[in-house]
Design a protein around this motif. Structure first.
Motif, PDB file in Angstrom:
ATOM      1  N   ILE A  58      37.495  20.338  11.886  1.00 52.75           N
ATOM      2  CA  ILE A  58      36.342  20.144  12.871  1.00 52.75           C
ATOM      3  C   ILE A  58      36.673  20.409  14.116  1.00 52.75           C
ATOM      4  CG2 ILE A  58      34.984  18.377  14.170  1.00 52.75           C
ATOM      5  CD1 ILE A  58      34.776  16.519  11.642  1.00 52.75           C
ATOM      6  N   ILE A  59      37.875  20.427  14.355  1.00 52.63           N
ATOM      7  CA  ILE A  59      38.499  20.800  15.673  1.00 52.63           C
ATOM      8  C   ILE A  59      38.327  22.454  15.783  1.00 52.63           C
ATOM      9  CG2 ILE A  59      40.650  21.165  17.246  1.00 52.63           C
ATOM     10  CD1 ILE A  59      39.567  18.503  17.228  1.00 52.63           C
ATOM     11  N   GLU A  60      38.633  23.045  14.804  1.00 52.33           N
ATOM     12  CA  GLU A  60      38.684  24.584  14.842  1.00 52.33           C
ATOM     13  C   GLU A  60      37.372  24.891  14.629  1.00 52.33           C
ATOM     14  OE1 GLU A  60      40.540  28.140  12.189  1.00 52.33           O
ATOM     15  OE2 GLU A  60      41.364  26.294  12.133  1.00 52.33           O
ATOM     16  N   GLU A  61      36.287  24.289  13.900  1.00 51.72           N
ATOM     17  CA  GLU A  61      35.084  24.723  13.742  1.00 51.72           C
ATOM     18  C   GLU A  61      34.029  24.474  14.856  1.00 51.72           C
ATOM     19  OE1 GLU A  61      31.816  22.859  10.849  1.00 51.72           O
ATOM     20  OE2 GLU A  61      33.173  24.025   9.689  1.00 51.72           O
ATOM     21  N   LEU A  62      34.200  23.436  15.737  1.00 49.27           N
ATOM     22  CA  LEU A  62      33.489  22.855  16.645  1.00 49.27           C
ATOM     23  C   LEU A  62      34.211  23.469  18.097  1.00 49.27           C
ATOM     24  CD1 LEU A  62      31.772  19.609  15.751  1.00 49.27           C
ATOM     25  CD2 LEU A  62      30.838  21.929  15.575  1.00 49.27           C
ATOM     26  N   PHE A  63      35.274  23.529  18.392  1.00 52.26           N
ATOM     27  CA  PHE A  63      36.236  23.674  19.463  1.00 52.26           C
ATOM     28  C   PHE A  63      37.293  24.680  19.065  1.00 52.26           C
ATOM     29  CE2 PHE A  63      34.782  19.165  19.023  1.00 52.26           C
ATOM     30  CZ  PHE A  63      33.942  19.025  19.998  1.00 52.26           C
ATOM     31  N   PRO A  64      37.002  25.852  18.902  1.00 56.53           N
ATOM     32  CA  PRO A  64      37.868  26.827  18.579  1.00 56.53           C
ATOM     33  C   PRO A  64      38.915  27.011  19.895  1.00 56.53           C
ATOM     34  CG  PRO A  64      35.858  27.873  18.997  1.00 56.53           C
ATOM     35  CD  PRO A  64      35.449  26.552  18.991  1.00 56.53           C
ATOM     36  N   GLU A  65      38.436  26.986  21.012  1.00 53.06           N
ATOM     37  CA  GLU A  65      39.218  27.049  22.123  1.00 53.06           C
ATOM     38  C   GLU A  65      40.285  25.785  22.216  1.00 53.06           C
ATOM     39  OE1 GLU A  65      35.887  24.420  23.731  1.00 53.06           O
ATOM     40  OE2 GLU A  65      36.217  26.339  22.537  1.00 53.06           O
ATOM     41  N   VAL A  66      39.910  24.774  21.816  1.00 51.71           N
ATOM     42  CA  VAL A  66      40.861  23.563  21.876  1.00 51.71           C
ATOM     43  C   VAL A  66      41.754  23.724  20.671  1.00 51.71           C
ATOM     44  CG1 VAL A  66      40.776  21.352  21.234  1.00 51.71           C
ATOM     45  CG2 VAL A  66      39.200  22.007  22.587  1.00 51.71           C
ATOM     46  N   ALA A  67      41.349  24.206  19.560  1.00 54.08           N
ATOM     47  CA  ALA A  67      42.430  24.336  18.474  1.00 54.08           C
ATOM     48  C   ALA A  67      43.339  25.413  18.878  1.00 54.08           C
ATOM     49  CB  ALA A  67      41.563  24.987  17.424  1.00 54.08           C
ATOM     50  N   ASN A  68      43.552  26.030  19.882  1.00 53.60           N
ATOM     51  CA  ASN A  68      44.431  27.363  20.075  1.00 53.60           C
ATOM     52  C   ASN A  68      45.411  26.399  21.367  1.00 53.60           C
ATOM     53  OD1 ASN A  68      43.731  29.273  18.697  1.00 53.60           O
ATOM     54  ND2 ASN A  68      41.902  29.740  19.857  1.00 53.60           N
ATOM     55  N   LYS A  69      45.192  25.337  21.945  1.00 50.05           N
ATOM     56  CA  LYS A  69      46.011  24.997  22.717  1.00 50.05           C
ATOM     57  C   LYS A  69      47.351  24.345  22.229  1.00 50.05           C
ATOM     58  CE  LYS A  69      42.627  23.203  26.289  1.00 50.05           C
ATOM     59  NZ  LYS A  69      42.288  22.059  27.016  1.00 50.05           N
ATOM     60  N   ILE A  70      48.298  24.706  22.921  1.00 52.39           N
ATOM     61  CA  ILE A  70      49.672  24.213  22.357  1.00 52.39           C
ATOM     62  C   ILE A  70      49.656  22.648  22.031  1.00 52.39           C
ATOM     63  CG2 ILE A  70      52.244  24.153  22.724  1.00 52.39           C
ATOM     64  CD1 ILE A  70      51.056  26.979  22.398  1.00 52.39           C
ATOM     65  N   LEU A  71      49.246  21.984  22.923  1.00 51.88           N
ATOM     66  CA  LEU A  71      49.380  20.607  22.741  1.00 51.88           C
ATOM     67  C   LEU A  71      48.620  20.122  21.487  1.00 51.88           C
ATOM     68  CD1 LEU A  71      49.991  17.675  23.722  1.00 51.88           C
ATOM     69  CD2 LEU A  71      47.820  17.669  24.942  1.00 51.88           C
ATOM     70  N   VAL A  72      47.446  20.675  21.280  1.00 51.37           N
ATOM     71  CA  VAL A  72      46.675  20.266  20.074  1.00 51.37           C
ATOM     72  C   VAL A  72      47.252  20.645  18.752  1.00 51.37           C
ATOM     73  CG1 VAL A  72      44.312  20.656  18.802  1.00 51.37           C
ATOM     74  CG2 VAL A  72      44.388  20.314  21.270  1.00 51.37           C
ATOM     75  N   LYS A  73      47.702  22.206  18.846  1.00 47.30           N
ATOM     76  CA  LYS A  73      48.303  22.679  17.614  1.00 47.30           C
ATOM     77  C   LYS A  73      49.564  21.536  17.142  1.00 47.30           C
ATOM     78  CE  LYS A  73      47.415  27.394  17.796  1.00 47.30           C
ATOM     79  NZ  LYS A  73      47.818  28.881  18.230  1.00 47.30           N
ATOM     80  N   ASN A  74      50.444  21.390  18.254  1.00 47.57           N
ATOM     81  CA  ASN A  74      51.773  20.356  18.074  1.00 47.57           C
ATOM     82  C   ASN A  74      51.325  19.188  17.608  1.00 47.57           C
ATOM     83  OD1 ASN A  74      53.332  22.545  18.841  1.00 47.57           O
ATOM     84  ND2 ASN A  74      53.622  21.587  20.772  1.00 47.57           N
TER      85      ASN A  74
END
Length: 462
Positions: A440-456
């Motif tokens: 859902i993160i990648e689908e609805l919030f692609p810019e968020v999915a690229n954040k280092i914090l989120v990825k970690n």
């Protein structure tokens, strides 16, 4: 006694109305006045009934029956104190008159004192041999009290005394149905039909009980017997059509519904059902033709407009579907199903603001299904209203406290607003409840999915 056009006493009515026009007072005996008053009360012509009562009492001031009519009018007009006072006078004159008890009970019933009304009606039973009406009145008082077993017993007494009292029969079945006693209703109706085998109403009611139990074969047989007993019984043909639809015998169902159109004025229900049957048979032109006839027959029938809406929706003609769903909503704006359909159609047309308004309305009407919260929130995200979306999802969490789909959405929204602590909290919740929904993160919030914090966070916790 009510007048009919073939009744000699109709002359009394004509004479009375002539007297009112000329102001020339004529004499009537008390029984004539009673018949005239009874006629006007049955017709709902209260003003004329009151004139007849006044003139009747002017000529027959000691008539108890005429004064009882005055009580009846008092009760109708909610002048309960005047009615009670007059009844007390009449009781001293004729304490064995059951009509006095009936009117007294009527007053208690009007005051919602149904137990007292029942007590008085039971006393009246001892004063008369004509008990059917009293049984019916007692039954109705028990209905007011939601005491369906007692009500049923008294309506059964009515029917035992008069097999043609269909009103009592309907009330008995109503009690059975309210108590979910479908098997008992069937047993009772079969017993009744043993005594009265050509009663089309009983066969009709028996069919409806079998229909409720989904025993369509026996329901069909019952409606067949109802039609044999009365081949002009519109209700039996309609119910038979419903059974045939359940059995997927759509041609036969159409035939039964069509018969009702020849027996009586066309009903919107029959036209709508015929349209539905044609649609099942893939006859789209005929289906639409009957749906159009349905709303022409009854423009305020929202189900007709909905049928047309769904027809166009299935065909992918969303503009037309939108036009007709608005018609339905204008008739019934409190129907959750209509608003959900309104939202779905607007979504397909990319009218996101209108779609969001529809989902908001369904929530306001108390429809708290998860999909409604999700659909509305996703639309608010598309419309660039993150704060409103957050508020929507937080409300949803109160109803669905451990739902991963909500948690991932809240996480994405908070990260978008750079509220990383809240975002982290909800992302961890989402992973804990169901890690498979992390897409859902990648689908609805692609810019968020690229954040280092989120990825970690995703890498560490998944």
């Amino acid at each position: 006694m009510e007048f009919s056009h073939n009744d000699n006493q109709d002359l009394s009515l004509t004479k009375f109305e002539s007297m009112l026009k000329t102001n020339h007072v004529l004499f009537f005996d008390s029984e004539e006045f009673e018949n005239i008053i009874h006629h006007y009360l049955n017709q709902g012509k209260i003003a004329l009934a009151k004139k007849a009562i006044k003139l009747g009492l002017d000529q027959h001031p000691t008539s108890i029956n005429l004064r009882l009519f005055r009580v009846e009018v008092y009760v109708f007009e909610d002048k309960l104190i005047e009615a009670d006072e007059l009844l007390n006078e009449l009781y001293t004159l004729d304490p064995m008159n059951e009509e006095i008890y009936i009117q007294k009970a009527n007053i208690f019933s009007k005051k919602d004192d149904h137990y007292q009304a029942i007590d008085i009606l039971k006393k009246a039973l001892k004063l008369t041999d004509d008990v059917v009406d009293l049984y019916s009145l007692i039954g109705m008082e028990y209905l007011f009290l939601d005491q369906f077993e007692d009500a049923k017993m008294y309506f059964m007494k009515c029917l035992e005394s008069d097999l043609d009292d269909y009103s009592a029969l309907y009330n008995i079945i109503y009690c059975f149905e309210f108590l979910n006693q479908y098997e008992e209703a069937i047993s009772y109706l079969n017993m009744f039909l043993d005594k009265n085998p050509y009663c089309e109403v009983a066969w009709h009611q028996l069919g409806k009980q079998y229909f409720s139990l989904k025993d369509y074969k026996k329901a069909l047989t019952s409606f067949d017997f109802a039609i044999i007993s009365d081949d002009t019984f519109v209700g039996a043909y309609l119910e038979r059509g419903k059974v045939l639809e359940k059995l997927k015998r759509f041609e036969d169902a159409i035939e039964n519904y069509t018969i009702t159109l020849t027996l009586d004025d066309p009903t919107s229900f029959a036209l709508l059902r015929i349209g539905n049957c044609h649609e099942k048979l893939k006859r789209d032109d005929l289906a639409l033709q009957f749906f159009d006839r349905t709303v022409h027959e009854d423009p305020l029938l929202d189900k007709g407009w909905i049928a047309i809406t769904k027809f166009h929706n299935r065909k992918g003609d969303y503009q037309k579907a939108l036009y007709f769903i608005n018609k339905a909503i204008n008739i019934d704006s409190e129907n959750v199903t209509y608003w959900k359909l309104y939202s779905q159609i607007n979504q397909r047309l990319n009218f996101y603001e209108e779609a969001e308004r529809g989902f908001k309305k369904t929530l306001e009407l108390g429809n708290y299904e998860l999909n409604t919260w999700l659909s509305r929130g996703d639309l608010l995200i598309k419309l660039g209203e993150p704060e409103a979306a957050i508020y929507n999802f937080e409300q949803a969490v109160e109803f669905y406290p451990e739902n991963a789909e909500l948690e991932y959405r809240l996480a994405g929204l908070y990260f978008c607003l750079n509220e990383n602590d809240k975002g982290t909290f909800h992302l961890k919740n989402g992973i804990k409840h169901n890690e498979e929904y992390s897409f859902i993160i990648e689908e609805l919030f692609p810019e968020v999915a690229n954040k280092i914090l989120v990825k970690n966070l995703l890498k560490t916790n998944l």
